[in-house]
Design a protein around this motif. Structure first.
Motif, PDB file in Angstrom:
ATOM      1  N   LEU A  97       0.848  -1.191   0.000  1.00  0.00           N
ATOM      2  CA  LEU A  97       0.000   0.000   0.000  1.00  0.00           C
ATOM      3  C   LEU A  97       0.885   1.243   0.000  1.00  0.00           C
ATOM      4  N   PRO A  99       1.809   4.384   1.649  1.00  0.00           N
ATOM      5  CA  PRO A  99       1.486   4.889   2.992  1.00  0.00           C
ATOM      6  C   PRO A  99       0.725   6.209   2.915  1.00  0.00           C
ATOM      7  N   THR A 103      -2.056   7.672   8.478  1.00  0.00           N
ATOM      8  CA  THR A 103      -1.251   6.732   9.267  1.00  0.00           C
ATOM      9  C   THR A 103      -0.131   7.466  10.014  1.00  0.00           C
ATOM     10  N   GLY A 126       0.746  -6.178  10.137  1.00  0.00           N
ATOM     11  CA  GLY A 126       0.403  -5.760   8.774  1.00  0.00           C
ATOM     12  C   GLY A 126       1.296  -4.607   8.359  1.00  0.00           C
ATOM     13  N   CYS A 127       2.600  -4.864   8.358  1.00  0.00           N
ATOM     14  CA  CYS A 127       3.574  -3.758   8.241  1.00  0.00           C
ATOM     15  C   CYS A 127       3.657  -3.160   6.846  1.00  0.00           C
ATOM     16  N   ALA A 131       6.124   1.431   6.817  1.00  0.00           N
ATOM     17  CA  ALA A 131       5.948   2.853   7.145  1.00  0.00           C
ATOM     18  C   ALA A 131       5.900   3.078   8.660  1.00  0.00           C
ATOM     19  N   ILE A 132       5.078   2.284   9.350  1.00  0.00           N
ATOM     20  CA  ILE A 132       4.905   2.497  10.794  1.00  0.00           C
ATOM     21  C   ILE A 132       6.158   2.041  11.549  1.00  0.00           C
ATOM     22  N   LEU A 150       1.050 -10.739   6.250  1.00  0.00           N
ATOM     23  CA  LEU A 150       0.655 -11.983   5.573  1.00  0.00           C
ATOM     24  C   LEU A 150       1.341 -12.103   4.218  1.00  0.00           C
ATOM     25  N   SER A 151       1.776 -10.982   3.681  1.00  0.00           N
ATOM     26  CA  SER A 151       2.396 -10.967   2.352  1.00  0.00           C
ATOM     27  C   SER A 151       3.921 -10.969   2.472  1.00  0.00           C
ATOM     28  N   ALA A 154       5.361  -8.026   0.646  1.00  0.00           N
ATOM     29  CA  ALA A 154       5.357  -6.764   1.393  1.00  0.00           C
ATOM     30  C   ALA A 154       6.528  -6.734   2.370  1.00  0.00           C
ATOM     31  N   GLY A 176       3.217 -13.997   8.114  1.00  0.00           N
ATOM     32  CA  GLY A 176       2.141 -14.881   8.560  1.00  0.00           C
ATOM     33  C   GLY A 176       0.912 -14.085   8.940  1.00  0.00           C
ATOM     34  N   LEU A 178      -1.569 -12.244  11.120  1.00  0.00           N
ATOM     35  CA  LEU A 178      -1.604 -11.456  12.366  1.00  0.00           C
ATOM     36  C   LEU A 178      -0.427 -11.793  13.287  1.00  0.00           C
ATOM     37  N   ASN A 194      -2.295  -0.826  11.142  1.00  0.00           N
ATOM     38  CA  ASN A 194      -3.170  -0.204  10.151  1.00  0.00           C
ATOM     39  C   ASN A 194      -3.650  -1.353   9.271  1.00  0.00           C
ATOM     40  N   PRO A 195      -4.727  -2.028   9.712  1.00  0.00           N
ATOM     41  CA  PRO A 195      -5.169  -3.236   8.995  1.00  0.00           C
ATOM     42  C   PRO A 195      -5.991  -2.874   7.769  1.00  0.00           C
ATOM     43  N   VAL A 228     -10.559  -8.248   9.938  1.00  0.00           N
ATOM     44  CA  VAL A 228      -9.208  -8.373  10.504  1.00  0.00           C
ATOM     45  C   VAL A 228      -9.175  -7.751  11.905  1.00  0.00           C
ATOM     46  N   ARG A 231     -10.522 -10.009  14.643  1.00  0.00           N
ATOM     47  CA  ARG A 231      -9.614 -11.087  15.063  1.00  0.00           C
ATOM     48  C   ARG A 231      -8.418 -10.515  15.817  1.00  0.00           C
TER      49      ARG A 231
HETATM   50  C1  LIG Z   1      -3.641  -1.084   5.074  1.00  0.00           C
HETATM   51  S1  LIG Z   1      -2.158  -1.978   4.778  1.00  0.00           S
HETATM   52  C2  LIG Z   1      -1.049  -1.129   5.875  1.00  0.00           C
HETATM   53  C3  LIG Z   1       0.387  -1.187   5.462  1.00  0.00           C
HETATM   54  C4  LIG Z   1       1.303  -0.303   6.315  1.00  0.00           C
HETATM   55  N1  LIG Z   1       1.274  -0.704   7.709  1.00  0.00           N
HETATM   56  C5  LIG Z   1       0.886   1.152   6.195  1.00  0.00           C
HETATM   57  O1  LIG Z   1       0.303   1.670   7.162  1.00  0.00           O
HETATM   58  O2  LIG Z   1       1.130   1.762   5.157  1.00  0.00           O
HETATM   59  C6  LIG Z   1      -2.521  -3.492   5.583  1.00  0.00           C
HETATM   60  C7  LIG Z   1      -1.398  -4.528   5.568  1.00  0.00           C
HETATM   61  O3  LIG Z   1      -1.858  -5.678   6.300  1.00  0.00           O
HETATM   62  C8  LIG Z   1      -1.464  -6.846   5.634  1.00  0.00           C
HETATM   63  N2  LIG Z   1      -2.412  -7.897   6.022  1.00  0.00           N
HETATM   64  C9  LIG Z   1      -3.663  -8.136   5.554  1.00  0.00           C
HETATM   65  N3  LIG Z   1      -4.219  -9.168   6.186  1.00  0.00           N
HETATM   66  C10 LIG Z   1      -3.287  -9.610   7.096  1.00  0.00           C
HETATM   67  C11 LIG Z   1      -3.267 -10.659   8.046  1.00  0.00           C
HETATM   68  N4  LIG Z   1      -4.317 -11.475   8.218  1.00  0.00           N
HETATM   69  N5  LIG Z   1      -2.151 -10.825   8.791  1.00  0.00           N
HETATM   70  C12 LIG Z   1      -1.080 -10.010   8.632  1.00  0.00           C
HETATM   71  N6  LIG Z   1      -1.047  -8.990   7.737  1.00  0.00           N
HETATM   72  C13 LIG Z   1      -2.139  -8.793   6.975  1.00  0.00           C
HETATM   73  C14 LIG Z   1      -1.488  -6.494   4.164  1.00  0.00           C
HETATM   74  O4  LIG Z   1      -0.656  -7.352   3.415  1.00  0.00           O
HETATM   75  C15 LIG Z   1      -0.995  -5.045   4.195  1.00  0.00           C
HETATM   76  O5  LIG Z   1       0.387  -4.972   4.047  1.00  0.00           O
END
Ligand SMILES: C[S@@+](CC[C@H](N)C(=O)[O-])C[C@H]1O[C@@H](n2cnc3c(N)ncnc32)[C@H](O)[C@@H]1O
Length: 292
Positions: A97, A99, A103, A126-127, A131-132, A150-151, A154, A176, A178, A194-195, A228, A231
């Motif tokens: 994404l 940033p 955020t 969800g890094c 950015a964070i 999870l990616s 990323a 992985g 969460l 930032n999910p 998300v 959970r």
């Molecule tokens: C809205 S983006 C935020 C990215 C970054 N933290 C930012 O603020 O710019 C959400 C991130 O969560 C990750 N994500 C989505 N579902 C996830 C899960 N179940 N577990 C871990 N990460 C997940 C996505 O791959 C994505 O990188």
């Protein structure tokens, strides 16, 4: 734009600005400057010292190829490969994404709470681009972080940003779902996230620039956008130290529900509040677990 003539830098800039503006781009001059500095591999500010420079055919063509990508709707930050976030320039591409300014508020809010738990680790769930996590590491020298996504694609980008800003030694990355890749007894002082929080039904209505280019895994939060978050909150409650703090970015209209989720998961009601972003939208929900 003709291919025959020679171009001075300022002439090309003006031509492209006019062209982008005629196609409806709002910040056409600024965007043209970012693309030209990227094509010439110089800082944007240095364009101003070289307005009279005659560009080579290769330079003109590489700039035009960036303009064509922009007109096709590719976000500027993916084209230049850089996104500004707080004090940093971050490397970005379609794996993460872009940033957002909202955020930056989450990071600011997190920094105000770090003093409460100076010894503990910080978790970013969800890094994405990092950015964070990278900003917190840069702005708080004592901070030690863990970041998950999870990616794996990323995470590769986040690692690049951690290296780029010399904080890689203080951030450990895990791929992985969460908190699943972490030890069950891992405890954190602060958990940040930032999910994805856009409702699935809203995804087709997003601006094409977002919908067609940014990773849906980063956007799509399920039926009401909160899959998300629902959970994450109870998991975070289990993985925080006493008086540890959770900060979650939410979408417009979601803060009341998320505040209730925190309360239902045992967060101390007196510590729960939501900080608004610069446009007044309630944006960062936070709360702490009961203290010792
Ligand atoms: C809205 S983006 C935020 C990215 C970054 N933290 C930012 O603020 O710019 C959400 C991130 O969560 C990750 N994500 C989505 N579902 C996830 C899960 N179940 N577990 C871990 N990460 C997940 C996505 O791959 C994505 O990188």
């Amino acid at each position: 734009m003709s291919d025959e003539r020679t171009w001075k830098l300022l002439e090309l800039l003006r031509e492209a600005t006019q062209f982008l503006s005629s196609k409806g781009l709002e910040s056409s001059r600024l965007e043209a400057e970012w693309m030209l500095s990227s094509a010439l591999d110089i800082r944007r500010i240095d364009l101003y010292l070289q307005f009279e420079k005659v560009l080579t055919g290769t330079e003109v063509e590489s700039f035009r190829s960036l303009v064509r990508q922009r007109l096709a709707g590719r976000p500027l930050q993916y084209i230049t490969g850089d996104a500004g976030f707080r004090l940093l320039d971050l490397t970005v591409d379609e794996r993460v994404l872009v940033p957002r300014p909202e955020t930056e508020i989450l990071v600011e809010e997190a920094l105000t709470h770090l003093g409460e738990q100076p010894a503990g680790q910080i978790l970013d769930v969800g890094c994405g681009s990092g950015a964070i996590a990278v900003s917190v590491a840069r702005e708080c020298e004592a901070a030690r972080l863990v970041a998950t996504d999870l990616s794996s694609a990323a995470i590769a980008v986040a690692r690049v940003n951690a290296e780029r800003h010399s904080v890689a030694e203080r951030i450990r990355f895990f791929c992985g779902d969460l908190l699943a890749p972490l030890a069950t007894d891992a405890r954190f002082a602060v958990i940040l996230s930032n999910p994805p929080y856009i409702a699935s039904t809203d995804i087709p209505t997003l601006q094409p620039e977002i919908r067609d280019h940014e990773p849906h895994l980063a956007l799509d939060g399920g039926a009401d956008g909160l899959d998300v978050v629902r959970r994450l909150v109870p998991l975070a409650a289990r993985h925080l130290l006493p008086a540890g703090r959770l900060l979650i970015e939410v979408g417009a209209g979601q803060s009341d529900v998320v505040e209730s989720l925190l309360e239902d998961s045992g967060f101390d009601a007196s510590t729960i509040y939501t900080r608004a972003d610069l446009t007044g939208i309630p944006r960062v929900v936070t709360g702490a677990t009961p203290g010792r």
